[in-house]
Motif scaffolding. Structure first.
Motif, PDB file in Angstrom:
ATOM      1  N   GLY A   1       0.153  -0.922   3.713  1.00  0.00           N
ATOM      2  CA  GLY A   1      -0.573  -2.530   3.429  1.00  0.00           C
ATOM      3  C   GLY A   1      -1.084  -2.637   2.023  1.00  0.00           C
ATOM      4  O   GLY A   1      -1.861  -3.143   0.988  1.00  0.00           O
ATOM      5  N   VAL A   2      -0.486  -1.196   0.782  1.00  0.00           N
ATOM      6  CA  VAL A   2      -0.571  -1.595  -0.470  1.00  0.00           C
ATOM      7  C   VAL A   2       0.460  -2.446  -1.380  1.00  0.00           C
ATOM      8  O   VAL A   2       1.604  -2.763  -0.616  1.00  0.00           O
ATOM      9  CB  VAL A   2      -0.268   0.141  -1.071  1.00  0.00           C
ATOM     10  CG1 VAL A   2      -0.116  -0.189  -2.589  1.00  0.00           C
ATOM     11  CG2 VAL A   2      -1.188   1.457  -0.513  1.00  0.00           C
ATOM     12  N   ASP A   3      -0.608  -2.846  -1.521  1.00  0.00           N
ATOM     13  CA  ASP A   3      -0.059  -3.857  -2.434  1.00  0.00           C
ATOM     14  C   ASP A   3       1.534  -3.664  -3.814  1.00  0.00           C
ATOM     15  O   ASP A   3       2.065  -4.364  -4.028  1.00  0.00           O
ATOM     16  CB  ASP A   3      -0.864  -5.382  -3.084  1.00  0.00           C
ATOM     17  CG  ASP A   3      -0.388  -5.962  -1.562  1.00  0.00           C
ATOM     18  OD1 ASP A   3      -0.442  -6.615  -0.716  1.00  0.00           O
ATOM     19  OD2 ASP A   3      -2.354  -6.040  -1.693  1.00  0.00           O
TER      20      ASP A   3
ATOM     21  N   THR B   1      -6.339  -7.960  -3.305  1.00  0.00           N
ATOM     22  CA  THR B   1      -5.242  -6.986  -2.845  1.00  0.00           C
ATOM     23  C   THR B   1      -5.486  -5.513  -3.028  1.00  0.00           C
ATOM     24  O   THR B   1      -6.911  -5.644  -3.912  1.00  0.00           O
ATOM     25  CB  THR B   1      -4.126  -7.641  -4.096  1.00  0.00           C
ATOM     26  OG1 THR B   1      -4.549  -7.723  -5.431  1.00  0.00           O
ATOM     27  CG2 THR B   1      -3.420  -8.814  -3.576  1.00  0.00           C
ATOM     28  N   LEU B   2      -4.415  -4.721  -3.590  1.00  0.00           N
ATOM     29  CA  LEU B   2      -4.931  -3.517  -2.809  1.00  0.00           C
ATOM     30  C   LEU B   2      -3.845  -2.332  -3.921  1.00  0.00           C
ATOM     31  O   LEU B   2      -2.865  -2.942  -3.494  1.00  0.00           O
ATOM     32  CB  LEU B   2      -4.680  -3.128  -1.666  1.00  0.00           C
ATOM     33  CG  LEU B   2      -5.392  -1.482  -1.213  1.00  0.00           C
ATOM     34  CD1 LEU B   2      -6.291  -0.805  -1.945  1.00  0.00           C
ATOM     35  CD2 LEU B   2      -4.389  -0.743  -0.107  1.00  0.00           C
TER      36      LEU B   2
ATOM     37  N   THR C   1       1.990   4.056   2.242  1.00  0.00           N
ATOM     38  CA  THR C   1       2.064   3.213   0.580  1.00  0.00           C
ATOM     39  C   THR C   1       2.070   1.641   1.070  1.00  0.00           C
ATOM     40  O   THR C   1       0.929   1.068   1.896  1.00  0.00           O
ATOM     41  CB  THR C   1       2.630   3.384  -0.719  1.00  0.00           C
ATOM     42  OG1 THR C   1       4.402   3.631  -0.169  1.00  0.00           O
ATOM     43  CG2 THR C   1       2.318   4.387  -1.220  1.00  0.00           C
TER      44      THR C   1
ATOM     45  N   HIS D   1      -7.557  -7.213   2.710  1.00  0.00           N
ATOM     46  CA  HIS D   1      -6.592  -9.023   2.970  1.00  0.00           C
ATOM     47  C   HIS D   1      -7.634  -9.620   3.605  1.00  0.00           C
ATOM     48  O   HIS D   1      -7.284 -11.040   3.280  1.00  0.00           O
ATOM     49  CB  HIS D   1      -5.679  -8.331   3.542  1.00  0.00           C
ATOM     50  CG  HIS D   1      -4.244  -7.731   2.527  1.00  0.00           C
ATOM     51  ND1 HIS D   1      -3.721  -6.212   3.405  1.00  0.00           N
ATOM     52  CD2 HIS D   1      -4.832  -7.429   1.102  1.00  0.00           C
ATOM     53  CE1 HIS D   1      -2.823  -5.704   2.117  1.00  0.00           C
ATOM     54  NE2 HIS D   1      -3.905  -6.072   0.752  1.00  0.00           N
TER      55      HIS D   1
ATOM     56  N   SER E   1      -6.783  -1.539   3.310  1.00  0.00           N
ATOM     57  CA  SER E   1      -6.178  -3.069   3.140  1.00  0.00           C
ATOM     58  C   SER E   1      -5.922  -4.049   4.324  1.00  0.00           C
ATOM     59  O   SER E   1      -6.141  -4.930   3.483  1.00  0.00           O
ATOM     60  CB  SER E   1      -4.008  -2.430   3.298  1.00  0.00           C
ATOM     61  OG  SER E   1      -4.258  -1.880   4.524  1.00  0.00           O
ATOM     62  N   ARG E   2      -6.225  -3.760   6.015  1.00  0.00           N
ATOM     63  CA  ARG E   2      -6.670  -4.705   6.892  1.00  0.00           C
ATOM     64  C   ARG E   2      -8.055  -5.517   6.029  1.00  0.00           C
ATOM     65  O   ARG E   2      -8.208  -6.834   6.415  1.00  0.00           O
ATOM     66  CB  ARG E   2      -6.947  -4.717   7.865  1.00  0.00           C
ATOM     67  CG  ARG E   2      -5.814  -3.902   8.668  1.00  0.00           C
ATOM     68  CD  ARG E   2      -5.430  -4.170  10.272  1.00  0.00           C
ATOM     69  NE  ARG E   2      -6.530  -2.745  10.252  1.00  0.00           N
ATOM     70  CZ  ARG E   2      -6.551  -1.431  10.828  1.00  0.00           C
ATOM     71  NH1 ARG E   2      -5.128  -1.150  10.909  1.00  0.00           N
ATOM     72  NH2 ARG E   2      -7.069  -0.396  11.303  1.00  0.00           N
TER      73      ARG E   2
ATOM     74  N   ARG F   1      -4.865   1.994   6.085  1.00  0.00           N
ATOM     75  CA  ARG F   1      -4.729   0.824   6.652  1.00  0.00           C
ATOM     76  C   ARG F   1      -6.297   0.057   6.742  1.00  0.00           C
ATOM     77  O   ARG F   1      -6.209  -1.002   6.689  1.00  0.00           O
ATOM     78  CB  ARG F   1      -4.290   0.802   8.115  1.00  0.00           C
ATOM     79  CG  ARG F   1      -2.368   1.652   8.101  1.00  0.00           C
ATOM     80  CD  ARG F   1      -2.304   2.142   9.253  1.00  0.00           C
ATOM     81  NE  ARG F   1      -0.957   1.938   9.370  1.00  0.00           N
ATOM     82  CZ  ARG F   1       0.337   2.794   9.984  1.00  0.00           C
ATOM     83  NH1 ARG F   1      -0.396   3.374  11.459  1.00  0.00           N
ATOM     84  NH2 ARG F   1       1.331   2.954   9.840  1.00  0.00           N
TER      85      ARG F   1
END
Length: 353
Positions: free
Chosen positions: A200-202, A173-174, A196, A168, A164-165, A161
Motif C-alpha cells: 500500500g505504499v504510494d 497518502t503513504l 512497497t 488511506h 497504509s490501510r 499494510r
C-alpha cells in the motif's frame, strides 16, 4: 591521478563511506562512449522503466534523482498541496538529518511523533492526524515511514499494510523513505514489491548510494493515482534534481536490479552486522541497544572507550550516553569485523579499572 586515500581502509561510520560496487562501475563503463539523448531521452532510462515495473509492479514509474534528500522532498511535494503537512517519526531522516530542506525547499510542515524504536503505528499516527478543516493547522495529508528506520529496525509487511490501510482511510497518502529498503527486504526475505506496492505504499524514495552506487536515488511511484499527472516531471527540474546525462543514473539502477545485485549486497551488509553484534555481545560491559534487523548496530560502550576506539576507526556517536552507531556495507568482510572486535577488546583492556 595518484590515490589520496588508503583503498584498504574500512570504517563503520556509514554505508555512504563505502566505494562503488565493481558491477556498478562496470555498468557505468558500459553506458559510456558515444552520444545518446540527454535529460532522460536515452535507451538506458527507457529500459529502467521496464526494470522498475518488474520489481515494483506494472503501474510503477521511475524518476531518478541525484540524492536522498532530493528524492524525499520531491516525493512529498508530489503528494501535497501547499497547505499540507507530513506525519513522520521524530527521528526520521527527513526531520533529523535533512536540515530545513523539507520546509524551505519542499514548503511543507512536518508533524513529528516520538517513537523509541523508530517505527510509526496507526495509534502513533493518530496523535498528529487531526485538525482537518481547521485553517490554522497544516493539514496532515501524508504519512512518511522510513525502511529501515534510523535505528536500524525494520517494518514488517503486516505493519506497513496496517499503516497504509489506516492512512488511506483517513484520506492520506503513504510515502516510504527507502534509503535502506534493500536491507529490509533482505532481512525479511521478501521481494521489493511485497514491502512497497503490495503493502500500500504510494510513493517510494528507493536508495542506491548506500547499496553500492556511485551516485543517485530513484523515486518510484507505486500508485500513479496518488499524484497529479506530470508533477514529478516539472518538480524534478524545479528542484535541481534533473540530471543531463541521465543514462549514468539509469545504468546504475539497471545493474543494481537486473541480476539481484541489490539483494546480494544487502545480504552481505546485514550478515556482517549480525556477526558484529554477536561479537560485541560477548564482550563484558557492552550493551546492544536496538534489535539488529539490517546493517546497523547500536551499542553502548563504557565511558571513554569510544574516544580511544576512534583513533583506529570512524563511526558515529548516537547520543551523549555512550551509544555509538556502527554500519556495515556491501564490502564489509568477516576479517574487517573480527579485526574491529579485537581492537575493542584491546581498548577495553587498556582502560583504567
Amino acid at each position: 591521478m595518484k590515490a589520496l586515500h588508503h583503498p584498504d581502509k574500512i570504517s563503520f561510520a556509514s554505508d555512504n563511506y563505502s566505494g562503488v560496487h565493481p558491477e556498478i562501475m562496470q555498468a557505468l563503463a558500459v553506458a559510456n562512449g558515444g552520444h545518446v539523448g540527454a535529460y532522460g531521452g536515452d535507451v538506458y532510462t527507457e529500459h529502467l522503466q521496464a526494470v522498475i515495473k518488474h520489481h515494483f509492479g506494472e503501474r510503477a514509474e521511475a524518476w531518478s534523482v541525484w540524492n536522498g534528500t532530493g528524492a524525499n522532498v520531491l516525493s512529498l511535494q508530489a503528494l501535497l498541496p501547499r497547505w499540507g503537512g507530513v506525519i513522520c517519526a521524530e527521528n526520521a531522516h527527513i526531520h533529523a538529518d535533512e536540515s530545513t530542506a523539507p520546509q524551505s525547499v519542499g514548503g511543507f510542515k512536518l508533524w513529528t511523533v516520538a517513537s523509541p524504536c523508530g517505527k510509526l503505528s496507526p495509534r502513533l499516527i493518530d496523535t498528529q492526524a487531526w485538525g482537518y478543516g481547521f485553517e490554522h493547522r497544516a493539514q496532515p495529508l501524508v504519512t512518511s515511514i522510513t525502511q529501515t528506520t534510523e535505528l536500524g529496525t525494520c517494518y514488517t509487511v503486516e505493519e506497513i499494510r496496517a499503516i497504509s490501510r489506516h492512512v488511506h482511510k483517513l484520506g492520506m497518502t503513504l510515502h516510504m523513505d527507502g534509503a535502506r529498503l534493500a536491507n529490509a527486504a533482505a532481512y525479511l526475505g521478501v521481494s521489493l514489491r511485497e514491502i512497497t506496492t503490495d503493502a500500500g505504499v504510494d510513493i517510494l524514495s528507493f536508495g542506491g548510494t548506500k547499496n553500492g552506487l556511485m551516485f543517485g536515488e530513484c523515486i518510484v511511484v507505486c500508485n500513479p493515482e496518488a499524484i497529479k499527472a506530470d508533477a514529478l516531471k516539472y518538480l524534478r527540474k524545479l528542484n535541481l534534481q534533473l540530471a543531463s546525462k541521465m543514462r549514468f543514473l539509469s545504468a546504475q539502477f539497471i545493474a543494481l536490479l537486473e541480476n539481484d545485485l541489490w539483494l546480494r549486497s544487502a545480504e552481505q551488509a546485514n550478515t556482517m552486522a549480525l556477526r558484529l553484534a554477536a561479537g560485541l555481545r560477548k564482550i563484558e560491559g557492552i550493551e546492544i541497544c536496538q534489535a539488529v534487523e539490517s546493517n546497523a548496530v547500536f551499542a553502548k560502550l563504557p565511558h571513554g572507550t569510544a574516544d580511544k576506539l576512534r583513533q583506529h576507526y570512524a563511526f558515529y556517536d548516537w547520543d551523549n550516553e555512550g551509544t555509538i552507531r556502527l554500519m556495515c556495507s556491501f564490502d564489509t568482510q568477516e576479517a574487517h569485523v573480527d579485526e574491529f572486535l579485537q581492537n575493542v577488546r584491546q581498548v577495553l583492556k587498556s582502560m583504567p579499572v
